[in-house]
Write an enzyme that holds these catalytic residues in place. Structure first.
Site, short mmCIF file in Angstrom:
data_model
loop_
_atom_site.label_atom_id
_atom_site.label_comp_id
_atom_site.label_asym_id
_atom_site.label_seq_id
_atom_site.Cartn_x
_atom_site.Cartn_y
_atom_site.Cartn_z
N THR A 383 28.83 -3.68 -21.39
CA THR A 383 27.84 -4.28 -22.27
C THR A 383 28.23 -3.90 -23.68
O THR A 383 28.97 -2.93 -23.88
CB THR A 383 26.44 -3.71 -21.93
OG1 THR A 383 26.10 -4.03 -20.59
CG2 THR A 383 25.36 -4.26 -22.84
N GLY A 466 24.44 -0.36 -17.62
CA GLY A 466 23.71 -0.48 -16.37
C GLY A 466 22.51 0.45 -16.28
O GLY A 466 21.73 0.60 -17.21
#
Length: 574
Positions: A383, A466
């Site tokens: 991310t 996550g």
């Protein structure tokens, strides 16, 4: 400070030292670098070129939102392992005109033409939604997020904001080391998942050079992405969601047998939302409400507020024990409740209350590790998060992801970006709040963070990765608030990560789970944690999240920025 001579412990910190490491002359010795201090503006991103783009936009008179969009667009090119035009976006913004934190949810929805029964039938008995391929694809929300942010807070024209990313896509850029590692890993994963991914040739043509993943220092071009960005630069929201991009994705999905359609794009809009918050030792901590997992950060902090963490000592056995137990309790609620609130009523006020936190805190045994309440689903740690701030006091915390690394493996014809696989995070149990439904947003792991104090901005921050994200958010805030670390030290201090909690997709927990720790946690602490029943593993190679933050120093009228020293992160100011 002792001299380390025993090679068996050379990798461990001992009284602040580490084998092969020099000594810092200011601040904590474990810090990788000094914090960045600047008066007019600052940016912290996960890749140096993106940070430079953000600073350039600020220096041209752009707002912090312009800088954030420009950096995010650049990251979609230089770090496609964690971001891109095919993914989702969330943002928290300090609006100095309204004197408040505002939130944007730009996460996409499931195909409207596919019911739960349709999906289950297509998957087959007992199967979960696959991690790759068309059944995991939801509408990408990132570009809608850019346009909405720009409409409210932009100063420069959108074509000028996107110009640096377009130029790098056409002219090429040199790949950075951590991203290069992830790039190769993604394509190894795609090869392993080949039977699930309907079409992989486009991905290989777009992201490989002579059939191989590019390596650090190699120049990479993406002219297809430049064309897609140029369409958005000229046509805004409609170019993506009603124009040539949506039509290309529709035709591609029909060709490969995927369920997403043009109509799913044409009806999509990003949504402004009211952030949720809790007060932790005088600081108000803000998060985006579910469908994201930011609530877990607030729940963890509420539980930890009842302990004198400072007297326990940083990364002591007591400190890690209560932190891990707080995580387990928050994640048990996360697995039970977190979902799209347009489809289910959630007890947010109860979950976030101090009374509920006190009840949860009472369940913690200081001498014994507890088990999660409700196999383990591996979560993507790929991310991007970025922070920006400008001379007018506007501050941005923005997070964006394709979910599992590069995403689904599917690159629509000629667009230069991969579609996300966020739909994997739906549950299939009709009784679960997070169950799949047409037009519904799945549970989301990506969370931006913001902190205020006395109704003034304190920090725009994030720790991507996550299920590590609420754990990382909590750790860096405790480092700053309880232990007085500066914005850089708070991210550099050794981290822990617990895995094995139940999941919002329906998977049960795995007993006490596993506590992974970095090498900076002392062997004596690890042994004590094991005595209390924790399974502990020192795992230097694990990705313990990537951190970026900007702190507002009101006393001196400056910004202080920090970035992730574990990967390719970079902070700068002017």
């Amino acid at each position: 400070m002792p001299i380390i001579t025993d090679t068996a412990v050379a990798a461990d910190y001992v009284d602040g030292a580490q084998a092969g490491r020099g000594d810092r002359l200011v601040g904590a010795n474990f810090a990788g670098r000094s914090e960045i201090i600047a008066k007019n503006g600052a940016a912290a991103t996960s890749q140096p070129l993106a940070t430079q783009v953000a600073i350039s936009i600020l220096q041209q008179g752009g707002s912090a939102v312009d800088a954030a969009i420009a950096a995010n667009a650049t990251l979609g090119l230089v770090e496609p392992t964690g971001s891109g035009m095919g993914g989702d976006l969330f943002a928290l913004i300090w609006d100095p005109k309204q004197n408040k934190v505002v939130g944007l949810n730009a996460s996409g929805r499931a195909p409207k033409g596919q019911t739960l029964d349709d999906l289950v039938k297509r998957l087959g008995p007992g199967k979960m939604i696959p991690s790759h391929g068309s059944l995991s694809v939801t509408v990408p929300g990132a570009v809608a997020g850019w346009v909405e942010l720009h409409k409210n807070y932009g100063k420069l024209p959108l074509d000028k904001v996107l110009a640096p990313a377009i130029a790098y896509a056409n002219d090429g850029f040199p790949l950075s080391p951590f991203i290069a590692k992830g790039w190769a890993a993604n394509f190894r994963r795609f090869d392993q998942m080949g039977s699930v991914i309907e079409e992989l040739d486009n991905a290989k043509k777009t992201f490989l050079i002579d059939g191989k993943a590019p390596v650090a220092g190699q120049i990479f071009h993406n002219p297809d992405l430049a064309k897609s960005l140029s369409l958005v630069a000229k046509g805004g929201h409609d170019a993506y969601y009603k124009g040539p991009i949506a039509k290309t994705i529709d035709a591609y999905m029909k060709r490969i047998g995927g369920p997403l359609r043009y109509e799913d794009f044409a009806d999509f809009k990003a949504q402004w939302v009211e952030p949720i918050s809790t007060n932790y030792r005088g600081y108000d901590v803000w998060q985006i409400p579910p469908n994201g997992q930011g609530l877990a950060t607030l729940q963890m902090l509420n539980i930890l507020e009842g302990y004198d963490l400072k007297s326990m000592g940083h990364n002591s056995a007591d400190f890690i024990h209560v932190s891990v137990e707080a995580k387990k309790l928050a994640f048990a609620d996360r697995s039970r409740w977190y979902a799209d609130q347009e489809f289910v009523k959630l007890p947010i006020s109860t979950l976030i209350s101090k009374d509920y936190a006190a009840k949860r805190r009472a369940q913690i045994d200081m001498k014994k590790a507890g088990a999660p309440e409700t196999g383990i689903m591996p979560e993507s740690h790929d991310t991007i998060f970025l922070s920006t701030a400008d001379k007018d006091g506007l501050m941005v915390a923005l997070i964006q992801s394709n979910y599992r690394g590069m995403g689904s493996g599917l690159v629509p014809d000629g667009l230069g970006f991969m579609l996300q696989d966020r739909g994997e995070q739906f549950a299939l149990d009709p009784k679960h709040p997070n169950v799949y439904a047409p037009g519904k947003r799945p549970f989301h792991t990506i969370i931006p963070g913001f902190v205020t104090k006395d109704n003034q901005p304190f920090a725009a921050y994030g720790v991507m990765g996550g299920g590590m994200q609420p754990q990382g958010h909590t750790q860096v805030l405790v480092n700053m608030i309880d232990f007085g670390m500066n914005v850089q030290e708070a991210g550099d201090a050794s981290r822990w990560q617990h895995e094995g909690s139940p999941e919002p997709t329906g998977e049960a927990g795995d007993g006490v789970g596993i506590v992974y720790v970095e090498q900076g946690v002392s062997p004596a602490v690890i042994e004590e944690l094991k005595k209390r029943g924790h399974k502990v593993e020192v795992k230097p190679g694990l990705h313990y999240g990537s951190y970026e933050a900007i702190v507002r120093d009101h006393a001196n009228g400056v910004y202080r920025a920090g970035t992730e020293m574990r990967v390719d992160g970079h902070a700068a100011g002017y």
